[in-house]
Write a protein that holds these residues in place. Structure first.
Motif, PDB file in Angstrom:
ATOM      1  N   SER A  37       0.822  -1.217   0.000  1.00  0.00           N
ATOM      2  CA  SER A  37       0.000   0.000   0.000  1.00  0.00           C
ATOM      3  C   SER A  37       0.852   1.262   0.000  1.00  0.00           C
ATOM      4  O   SER A  37       0.379   2.334  -0.406  1.00  0.00           O
ATOM      5  CB  SER A  37      -0.931   0.010   1.210  1.00  0.00           C
ATOM      6  OG  SER A  37      -0.214   0.237   2.423  1.00  0.00           O
ATOM      7  N   LEU A  38       2.111   1.162   0.444  1.00  0.00           N
ATOM      8  CA  LEU A  38       3.013   2.319   0.483  1.00  0.00           C
ATOM      9  C   LEU A  38       4.008   2.327  -0.661  1.00  0.00           C
ATOM     10  O   LEU A  38       4.843   3.235  -0.760  1.00  0.00           O
ATOM     11  CB  LEU A  38       3.779   2.332   1.812  1.00  0.00           C
ATOM     12  CG  LEU A  38       2.932   2.496   3.074  1.00  0.00           C
ATOM     13  CD1 LEU A  38       3.786   2.296   4.317  1.00  0.00           C
ATOM     14  CD2 LEU A  38       2.260   3.859   3.103  1.00  0.00           C
ATOM     15  N   THR A  39       3.940   1.325  -1.536  1.00  0.00           N
ATOM     16  CA  THR A  39       4.894   1.209  -2.643  1.00  0.00           C
ATOM     17  C   THR A  39       4.421   2.024  -3.846  1.00  0.00           C
ATOM     18  O   THR A  39       3.249   1.930  -4.238  1.00  0.00           O
ATOM     19  CB  THR A  39       5.051  -0.266  -3.059  1.00  0.00           C
ATOM     20  OG1 THR A  39       5.504  -1.024  -1.929  1.00  0.00           O
ATOM     21  CG2 THR A  39       6.051  -0.404  -4.195  1.00  0.00           C
ATOM     22  N   PRO A  40       5.293   2.844  -4.459  1.00  0.00           N
ATOM     23  CA  PRO A  40       4.896   3.589  -5.670  1.00  0.00           C
ATOM     24  C   PRO A  40       4.502   2.648  -6.801  1.00  0.00           C
ATOM     25  O   PRO A  40       4.997   1.523  -6.898  1.00  0.00           O
ATOM     26  CB  PRO A  40       6.154   4.391  -6.018  1.00  0.00           C
ATOM     27  CG  PRO A  40       6.934   4.465  -4.739  1.00  0.00           C
ATOM     28  CD  PRO A  40       6.643   3.199  -4.011  1.00  0.00           C
ATOM     29  N   GLN A 240      -3.985  -2.495 -12.904  1.00  0.00           N
ATOM     30  CA  GLN A 240      -4.392  -2.736 -11.523  1.00  0.00           C
ATOM     31  C   GLN A 240      -3.622  -1.779 -10.613  1.00  0.00           C
ATOM     32  O   GLN A 240      -2.386  -1.820 -10.591  1.00  0.00           O
ATOM     33  CB  GLN A 240      -4.119  -4.187 -11.099  1.00  0.00           C
ATOM     34  CG  GLN A 240      -5.003  -5.217 -11.774  1.00  0.00           C
ATOM     35  CD  GLN A 240      -4.522  -5.587 -13.164  1.00  0.00           C
ATOM     36  OE1 GLN A 240      -3.328  -5.645 -13.409  1.00  0.00           O
ATOM     37  NE2 GLN A 240      -5.453  -5.845 -14.065  1.00  0.00           N
ATOM     38  N   GLU A 241      -4.323  -0.931  -9.909  1.00  0.00           N
ATOM     39  CA  GLU A 241      -3.682   0.019  -8.998  1.00  0.00           C
ATOM     40  C   GLU A 241      -3.477  -0.669  -7.648  1.00  0.00           C
ATOM     41  O   GLU A 241      -4.268  -0.509  -6.727  1.00  0.00           O
ATOM     42  CB  GLU A 241      -4.546   1.273  -8.857  1.00  0.00           C
ATOM     43  CG  GLU A 241      -4.788   1.991 -10.175  1.00  0.00           C
ATOM     44  CD  GLU A 241      -5.700   3.192 -10.015  1.00  0.00           C
ATOM     45  OE1 GLU A 241      -5.593   3.898  -8.991  1.00  0.00           O
ATOM     46  OE2 GLU A 241      -6.538   3.418 -10.904  1.00  0.00           O
ATOM     47  N   TRP A 242      -2.361  -1.401  -7.556  1.00  0.00           N
ATOM     48  CA  TRP A 242      -2.173  -2.258  -6.398  1.00  0.00           C
ATOM     49  C   TRP A 242      -1.974  -1.481  -5.111  1.00  0.00           C
ATOM     50  O   TRP A 242      -2.393  -1.936  -4.037  1.00  0.00           O
ATOM     51  CB  TRP A 242      -0.988  -3.204  -6.636  1.00  0.00           C
ATOM     52  CG  TRP A 242      -1.319  -4.285  -7.621  1.00  0.00           C
ATOM     53  CD1 TRP A 242      -0.833  -4.417  -8.883  1.00  0.00           C
ATOM     54  CD2 TRP A 242      -2.220  -5.364  -7.416  1.00  0.00           C
ATOM     55  NE1 TRP A 242      -1.380  -5.519  -9.497  1.00  0.00           N
ATOM     56  CE2 TRP A 242      -2.240  -6.129  -8.603  1.00  0.00           C
ATOM     57  CE3 TRP A 242      -3.028  -5.769  -6.361  1.00  0.00           C
ATOM     58  CZ2 TRP A 242      -3.022  -7.257  -8.765  1.00  0.00           C
ATOM     59  CZ3 TRP A 242      -3.806  -6.911  -6.511  1.00  0.00           C
ATOM     60  CH2 TRP A 242      -3.794  -7.639  -7.698  1.00  0.00           C
ATOM     61  N   ASN A 243      -1.331  -0.326  -5.161  1.00  0.00           N
ATOM     62  CA  ASN A 243      -1.176   0.420  -3.913  1.00  0.00           C
ATOM     63  C   ASN A 243      -2.522   0.921  -3.405  1.00  0.00           C
ATOM     64  O   ASN A 243      -2.791   0.914  -2.199  1.00  0.00           O
ATOM     65  CB  ASN A 243      -0.179   1.570  -4.074  1.00  0.00           C
ATOM     66  CG  ASN A 243      -0.537   2.499  -5.223  1.00  0.00           C
ATOM     67  OD1 ASN A 243      -1.502   2.271  -5.953  1.00  0.00           O
ATOM     68  ND2 ASN A 243       0.241   3.546  -5.376  1.00  0.00           N
ATOM     69  N   ALA A 244      -3.420   1.335  -4.330  1.00  0.00           N
ATOM     70  CA  ALA A 244      -4.753   1.757  -3.914  1.00  0.00           C
ATOM     71  C   ALA A 244      -5.583   0.568  -3.421  1.00  0.00           C
ATOM     72  O   ALA A 244      -6.350   0.681  -2.460  1.00  0.00           O
ATOM     73  CB  ALA A 244      -5.469   2.456  -5.069  1.00  0.00           C
ATOM     74  N   ILE A 245      -5.423  -0.585  -4.083  1.00  0.00           N
ATOM     75  CA  ILE A 245      -6.142  -1.790  -3.652  1.00  0.00           C
ATOM     76  C   ILE A 245      -5.729  -2.186  -2.239  1.00  0.00           C
ATOM     77  O   ILE A 245      -6.573  -2.452  -1.363  1.00  0.00           O
ATOM     78  CB  ILE A 245      -5.879  -2.944  -4.633  1.00  0.00           C
ATOM     79  CG1 ILE A 245      -6.515  -2.651  -5.993  1.00  0.00           C
ATOM     80  CG2 ILE A 245      -6.411  -4.260  -4.078  1.00  0.00           C
ATOM     81  CD1 ILE A 245      -6.151  -3.653  -7.064  1.00  0.00           C
TER      82      ILE A 245
END
Length: 278
Positions: A37-40, A240-245
């Motif tokens: 969640s904190l990864t760019p 897929q916006e993994w940090n937002a997910i």
């Protein structure tokens, strides 16, 4: 120094280390969710991935605040509604099974046990046909009804076990003083059942909060969508916006974690009620 005490302390340390390692292993997915969640976004496909967020970003959490608050509000509404409906049905039913000794008590207990064995997807398909006829699809109160069918059988069994341990003398004294069955239940039994109430409320809320099967089946295209469906806002065919997910998953986990911490001692007392007979 006593060799036995030294051996005992060594054994305790060994079990403590093993317990810590197992706990760390089980909690690692939670840590990884926080890390991602904190990864760019540009570092998501980095190989090997960073074990720590070396360049943390809060873009995912900003997206949650911008996009997910309505979904969180819907989940909160469904969770509270499920708790209220579950308590309204399960508490009187548990009292009837525990203290009123109805003729159909055994059959009802068996039916509740069987109801808990039915897979959620089977119930969801049945609900879809019924809700379609009644016009309850894509509504928050339809999800409350559906989620309550999971929580009520569990709640009835918890209340039955707990209320069975309430001394019959208290109920007899209330009846002698002129209180009816409903007044006795409301003024005597319910105040003594705090642990069971907290336990049932917690599990009912968590089931509704984390429900996906009923939400996806009964409210897939409605405007009242819970957070379990809101997370799909960040999943597309090509992106897929993994940090937002993961940020959404972290935020959605906070209420459940807080409730578990606050209610753990009541839950421990509630789920063990009736397990030991005097």
């Amino acid at each position: 120094m006593n060799p036995g005490s030294v051996k005992s302390r060594t054994g305790k340390r060994r079990y403590t280390v093993i317990g810590l390692l197992l706990t760390a292993l089980m909690l690692f997915p939670v840590y990884w969710m926080l890390n991602v969640s904190l990864t760019p976004q540009q570092d998501m496909r980095k190989s090997p991935p960073d074990l720590f967020p070396l360049h943390p970003t809060f873009e995912g959490y900003r997206a949650v605040l911008d996009d997910q608050l309505p979904y969180l509000g819907t989940s909160l509404l469904i969770g509270i509604g499920t708790v209220a409906l579950t308590l309204l049905i399960a508490a009187p039913a548990g009292y009837a099974l525990a203290k009123l000794r109805t003729r159909t008590g055994g059959a009802l207990s068996l039916a509740l046990l069987i109801a808990q064995m039915i897979p959620g997807i089977v119930m969801a398909m049945g609900f879809y046909g019924v809700f379609l006829d009644l016009g309850l699809l894509n509504s928050w109160w339809g999800l409350i009804i559906a989620d309550s069918t999971i929580a009520v059988p569990f709640g009835v069994m918890i209340f039955t076990a707990f209320m069975s341990g309430i001394p019959g003398e208290l109920i007899s004294a209330a009846l002698i003083d002129g209180a009816g069955t409903w007044r006795t239940f409301r003024s005597v039994v319910l105040p003594l059942s705090r642990n069971a109430i907290v336990t049932v409320s917690l599990f009912g809320f968590l089931w509704a909060w984390s429900d996906f099967v009923f939400a996806n089946t009964l409210d897939g295209g409605g405007s009242w969508r819970p957070i379990t469906l809101g997370i799909y806002k960040y999943i597309g065919n090509n992106n897929q916006e993994w940090n937002a997910i993961m940020a959404t998953a972290v935020v959605a986990s906070i209420p459940a974690a807080v409730l578990l911490v606050l209610a753990q001692r009541y839950v421990a007392a509630g789920v063990t009620a009736g397990a030991v007979k005097d």
